[in-house]
Design a protein around this motif. Structure first.
Motif, short mmCIF file in Angstrom:
data_model
loop_
_atom_site.label_atom_id
_atom_site.label_comp_id
_atom_site.label_asym_id
_atom_site.label_seq_id
_atom_site.Cartn_x
_atom_site.Cartn_y
_atom_site.Cartn_z
N SER A 173 -12.27 10.44 21.52
CA SER A 173 -12.37 8.99 21.58
C SER A 173 -10.96 8.43 21.80
N ALA A 174 -10.66 8.07 23.05
CA ALA A 174 -9.29 7.74 23.42
C ALA A 174 -8.96 6.25 23.29
N LEU A 175 -9.93 5.40 23.53
CA LEU A 175 -9.68 3.96 23.50
C LEU A 175 -10.90 3.23 22.95
N THR A 176 -10.64 2.37 21.98
CA THR A 176 -11.68 1.49 21.45
C THR A 176 -11.12 0.07 21.51
N ARG A 177 -11.84 -0.82 22.19
CA ARG A 177 -11.34 -2.18 22.40
C ARG A 177 -12.45 -3.18 22.06
N PHE A 178 -12.10 -4.22 21.33
CA PHE A 178 -13.12 -5.19 20.88
C PHE A 178 -12.44 -6.46 20.40
N PRO A 179 -13.16 -7.59 20.34
CA PRO A 179 -12.59 -8.82 19.77
C PRO A 179 -12.55 -8.71 18.24
N HIS A 180 -11.44 -9.12 17.66
CA HIS A 180 -11.32 -9.10 16.20
C HIS A 180 -12.41 -9.98 15.61
N VAL B 159 -16.07 15.91 17.20
CA VAL B 159 -15.27 15.03 18.07
C VAL B 159 -14.26 14.25 17.23
N GLY B 160 -13.03 14.09 17.77
CA GLY B 160 -12.01 13.31 17.09
C GLY B 160 -11.60 12.11 17.91
N ASN C 194 -6.86 -7.01 6.46
CA ASN C 194 -7.81 -7.23 5.37
C ASN C 194 -9.26 -7.04 5.79
N HIS C 195 -9.51 -7.01 7.10
CA HIS C 195 -10.88 -6.96 7.60
C HIS C 195 -11.26 -5.62 8.23
N LEU C 196 -10.27 -4.92 8.78
CA LEU C 196 -10.54 -3.74 9.59
C LEU C 196 -9.66 -2.56 9.20
N LEU C 197 -10.18 -1.37 9.48
CA LEU C 197 -9.40 -0.15 9.34
C LEU C 197 -9.68 0.73 10.54
N GLY C 198 -8.66 0.95 11.36
CA GLY C 198 -8.79 1.82 12.52
C GLY C 198 -8.00 3.10 12.30
N ILE C 199 -8.65 4.23 12.49
CA ILE C 199 -8.01 5.52 12.21
C ILE C 199 -8.26 6.49 13.37
N VAL C 200 -7.55 7.62 13.30
CA VAL C 200 -7.87 8.76 14.15
C VAL C 200 -8.80 9.66 13.34
N SER D 15 0.82 -1.20 0.00
CA SER D 15 0.00 0.00 0.00
C SER D 15 0.86 1.25 0.00
N SER D 16 0.28 2.34 -0.49
CA SER D 16 0.93 3.65 -0.42
C SER D 16 0.44 4.36 0.83
N PRO D 17 1.11 5.44 1.23
CA PRO D 17 0.70 6.14 2.47
C PRO D 17 -0.73 6.65 2.40
N SER D 18 -1.38 6.64 3.56
CA SER D 18 -2.74 7.13 3.67
C SER D 18 -2.75 8.60 4.04
N ARG D 19 -3.82 9.30 3.68
CA ARG D 19 -3.97 10.68 4.10
C ARG D 19 -4.46 10.76 5.55
N PHE D 20 -4.83 9.61 6.12
CA PHE D 20 -5.32 9.55 7.50
C PHE D 20 -4.28 8.93 8.41
N GLU D 21 -4.41 9.21 9.71
CA GLU D 21 -3.55 8.59 10.70
C GLU D 21 -4.13 7.22 11.03
N ILE D 22 -3.45 6.18 10.59
CA ILE D 22 -3.95 4.82 10.75
C ILE D 22 -3.43 4.21 12.04
N LEU D 23 -4.36 3.69 12.85
CA LEU D 23 -4.02 3.04 14.09
C LEU D 23 -3.88 1.53 13.93
N TYR D 24 -4.69 0.97 13.03
CA TYR D 24 -4.68 -0.48 12.82
C TYR D 24 -5.30 -0.77 11.46
N GLU D 25 -4.71 -1.73 10.75
CA GLU D 25 -5.30 -2.12 9.47
C GLU D 25 -4.90 -3.53 9.11
#
Length: 248
Positions: free
Chosen positions: A209-216, A79-80, A26-32, A14-24
């Protein structure tokens, strides 16, 4: 598996994202989520996060055709912070089930005016939304259309007449944190809608939104997305170390 502001695991090639990615993967995309961007298309017609993320993934991976992006939870426009999206319909369905069964944890940090009644407590309200004005008010229990709203708060520290507060959200009502804290006499810093009497126009609301936690949804491993607020006033009245310690 933990995602923080410092980087993430993404798909290969992949090339760089315009968003700040926290987790990625094939199934999920976590961003700020950036502040002041609507999560979904709204009446303003302003660019919305869901559309921008689809475009971003399409560009980064040169994907042909439409890109799937499932919305699992929401943040108010001003909200961010940490936010997770599903990249497949199966992941979206399973994450939605985690939300329904309360396996999906959301922790917020906020700065409020004054001091809350007690160092920690549970707030329970009945909230009624007016779709025409996009406002919510606390009403008596049993009011037609009212929905139960529950949160737990913990005061982390006080400074300059403000309190830094951890919020554990137990229900996901519209404007819930903002309305509940305003109702107990501690409106959020910068909240023009529910704290106009003590805030100045142009102030950025101090809710993150400081923390989001869940089962994959596929591997079942715990996924943890961590995002600390910007180092601007009033957040900078407390150290990042204090903020991080409060949410973990």
């Amino acid at each position: 598996m933990t995602g923080t502001n410092n980087g993430a695991a993404g798909e290969s090639g992949s090339s760089p994202s315009r968003f700040e990615i926290l987790y990625e993967d094939n199934h999920l995309l976590g961003i700020v989520k950036p502040v002041n961007i609507p999560v979904q298309e709204d009446a303003t017609g302003d660019p919305d996060l869901l559309t921008l993320l689809k475009e971003d993934v399409k560009e980064r991976y040169a994907k042909p055709g439409n890109v799937f992006m499932g919305l699992v939870h929401r943040l108010d426009r001003p909200v961010g912070g940490a936010m997770i999206f599903a990249k497949t319909s199966k992941a979206a369905s399973r994450l939605s089930e985690s939300v329904r069964t309360h396996a999906f944890q959301k922790v917020y940090l906020t700065v409020v005016h004054g001091q809350l009644p007690g160092a920690e407590a549970r707030l329970e309200h009945t909230l009624l939304k007016d779709p025409k004005s996009n406002t919510v008010q606390a009403v008596r229990e049993g009011t037609p259309g009212g929905k139960q709203a529950i949160l737990d708060y913990t005061v982390i520290g006080t400074a300059e007449g403000y309190s830094l507060v951890r919020i554990d959200l137990l229900t996901g009502r519209s404007h819930q944190i903002r309305v509940q804290l305003s109702d107990v006499g501690c409106p959020l810093y910068g909240d023009q809608k529910y704290g106009a009497a003590v805030n100045r126009p142009g102030q950025q609301i101090a809710l993150w939104s400081a923390l989001t936690r869940f089962p994959h949804p596929v591997t079942k491993e715990e996924v943890e997305l961590l995002s600390l607020p910007p180092r601007s006033y009033p957040w900078n009245l407390w150290t990042p170390q204090m903020q991080k310690q409060a949410i973990l």
